[in-house]
Design a protein around this motif. Structure first.
Motif, short mmCIF file in Angstrom:
data_model
loop_
_atom_site.label_atom_id
_atom_site.label_comp_id
_atom_site.label_asym_id
_atom_site.label_seq_id
_atom_site.Cartn_x
_atom_site.Cartn_y
_atom_site.Cartn_z
N VAL A 79 21.64 82.81 138.01
CA VAL A 79 20.07 82.77 138.16
C VAL A 79 19.51 84.28 138.17
N ASP A 80 18.66 84.48 137.65
CA ASP A 80 17.90 85.91 137.50
C ASP A 80 16.52 85.63 138.03
N LYS A 81 15.86 87.00 138.53
CA LYS A 81 14.37 86.95 138.64
C LYS A 81 13.69 87.70 137.69
N HIS A 82 12.72 87.53 137.35
CA HIS A 82 12.16 88.71 136.45
C HIS A 82 10.44 88.62 136.80
N LYS A 188 16.21 87.34 129.01
CA LYS A 188 16.49 86.40 130.04
C LYS A 188 17.66 85.32 129.37
N GLU A 191 21.23 86.24 129.03
CA GLU A 191 21.98 86.46 130.05
C GLU A 191 22.82 85.35 130.54
N LEU A 193 21.94 82.06 131.52
CA LEU A 193 21.75 81.71 133.16
C LEU A 193 21.58 80.39 132.98
N LEU A 196 15.90 80.49 136.00
CA LEU A 196 15.35 81.76 136.09
C LEU A 196 14.26 81.56 136.79
N GLY A 225 12.14 78.13 128.05
CA GLY A 225 13.23 77.91 129.23
C GLY A 225 13.81 76.61 128.75
N CYS A 230 17.39 75.93 129.97
CA CYS A 230 17.21 76.92 131.30
C CYS A 230 16.34 76.74 132.11
N VAL A 232 13.27 76.76 134.83
CA VAL A 232 12.46 77.92 134.82
C VAL A 232 11.48 77.56 136.25
#
Ligand code: URA
Length: 444
Positions: A79-82, A188, A191, A193, A196, A225, A230, A232
């Motif tokens: 998991v990422d954050k933007h 993103k 990546e 994921l 997100l 997403g 993905c 989000v």
């Protein structure tokens, strides 16, 4: 010829098909479309917009212009954050090691500051020795051991976005919902994921200040997403004042270190915990955001999160000693206090002015190739709504020389407005947006 006909089409409010987006991406990546034509197309998109299918096709074209991380073998959520961009926003530096220390992999690919906003990569560059230019293979190896990498967009990831982002900055076409959404989501989605979390900034310092446009942007990215499998979650957070106290590069790293040691400013911690809780739930590590939040508090008080930051810094060639001793970060030659020119309420601390003021001190970028001075910036202790007496210290100016101190004073005089009355600032975390709809949080 292709580019000219697409510009014409967009100018005349007609659609561009997925095949045409793909052909355009191929031609642009092969340097067969000059920047002047791409700039005209960007302006046509800025003015006319893109519908849902076109936004998806542009995102796909940008995503497929490069490689993707393949991380299924990690066996944990990824998991990422933007953030859509702000001033004083050092959340990524705290969040990535914090969430990774709790078992979710965080392949964080960040950008440089542009315009008035700061960039995580510029902040990381202030850590002596730190390298953010990892290859995808190096990133994968580090994720296998530390579950966390803090890196820049390599030439391999969404190269079309890299070129377009610089061109958008130079052609005043950043503030467009489909262009921002395609830019962020193409990086993103590369990546690999499983989830997100988006921090969509609203308020005068955000690229899209109005809440309605922030919500639109969040919904657009959530749909993109969902189209790619993905999930989000987006939180709308306030950027009508800087986040935390430190605004600059090295001093933001210092504030992030303090946050990881449990001494962060309250607004920074609230945004970090709110975003981190969403990441940990999306990553499958905790069943509820309350449980995730308690675990994050534990990881900070036990020192596990700060240790993970040290390990990541060391693995990427930086001096891990900055976590125990932030004085090892580069220091400004001059540090001067700025005092309240009159008594009254702090009615505004304007982030755009602060961001531009950092650039004027040498700590930001007008053009992508500009060099950044890591030491300069502001530490602003005054918050909107505070009552202050004349002569009370409101901020510190960190500068290279006397001229910088003068420029910093002029910035703060424009940015910090003191008045007899103050409107309440925006709620710090106002909305939560998911595929199921919008929840009003109203959290001040
Ligand atoms: N951040 C990005 O990565 N792209 C944008 O267009 C705006 C913010």
């Amino acid at each position: 010829m292709l580019a000219r006909s697409l510009i014409e089409r967009k100018r005349d409010r007609l659609r561009i098909s997925p095949d045409e987006w793909r052909a355009l991406a191929r031609a642009y990546s092969a340097d067969e479309v000059p920047d002047y034509q791409m700039a005209a197309l960007l302006m046509a998109i800025f003015c006319r917009g893109l519908d849902r299918d076109e936004t998806r096709a542009l995102t796909d074209a940008m995503l497929n212009s490069g490689a993707r991380l393949s991380l299924e073998h990690l066996g944990v959520g990824r998991v990422d954050k933007h953030s859509t961009g702000g001033v004083g926003d050092k959340v990524s530096l705290v969040l990535a090691p914090l969430v990774a220390s709790l078992g979710v992999a965080v392949p964080m690919i960040s950008g440089r500051g542009l315009g008035h906003t700061g960039g995580t990569l510029d902040k990381l560059d202030s850590i002596p020795g730190f390298r953010s230019d990892l290859s995808l293979e190096q990133a994968t190896r580090q994720l296998e051991t530390l579950r966390c990498v803090l890196m820049g967009q390599t030439a391999e990831i969404a190269p079309m976005d890299r070129k377009l982002y610089a061109l958008r900055d130079a052609t005043a076409t950043v503030e467009s919902i489909p262009l921002i959404a395609a830019s962020i989501m193409s990086k993103k989605l590369a990546e690999g994921l499983t989830g997100l979390v988006l921090d969509v900034k609203v308020g005068s310092g955000a690229f899209l200040p109005e809440v309605e446009r922030g919500l639109d942007l969040a919904r657009t990215m959530i749909r993109l997403g969902a189209d790619h499998g993905c999930p989000v979650v987006a939180l709308l957070t306030a950027m009508d004042r800087p986040l935390g106290r430190a605004c600059g590069n090295a001093i933001e790293v210092e504030e992030a270190v303090l946050a990881l040691r449990g001494e962060g400013p309250p607004d920074l911690m609230r945004v970090t915990y709110a975003l981190g809780a969403e990441m940990l739930v999306l990553g499958g590590a905790f069943p509820t955001t309350d449980a995730a939040r308690r675990a994050m508090e534990g990881a900070i008080s036990s020192g596990a999160a700060a240790r993970r930051f040290q390990e990541v810094i060391e693995a990427q060639g930086g001096n891990p000693g900055i976590v125990d001793d932030p004085a090892a970060l580069p220091q400004a030659a001059r540090c001067e206090l700025y005092h309240a020119p009159r008594r009254g309420f702090v009615a505004q601390v304007e982030p755009r002015e602060i961001g531009r003021g950092i650039a004027a001190l040498g700590g930001g970028r007008e053009k992508i190739a500009d060099r950044v001075d890591p030491t300069v910036g502001f530490v602003i202790t005054a918050r909107p709504g505070d009552w202050v007496e004349e002569g009370e210290p409101l901020a510190s100016i960190l500068a290279r020389d006397g001229q910088g101190v003068d420029s910093g004073r002029a910035t703060l005089a424009r940015a910090i407005r003191i008045a007899d009355e103050a409107e309440p600032p925006l709620p710090l975390i106002s909305h939560r947006v998911t595929g199921s709809g919008v929840e009003l949080l109203g959290d001040r």
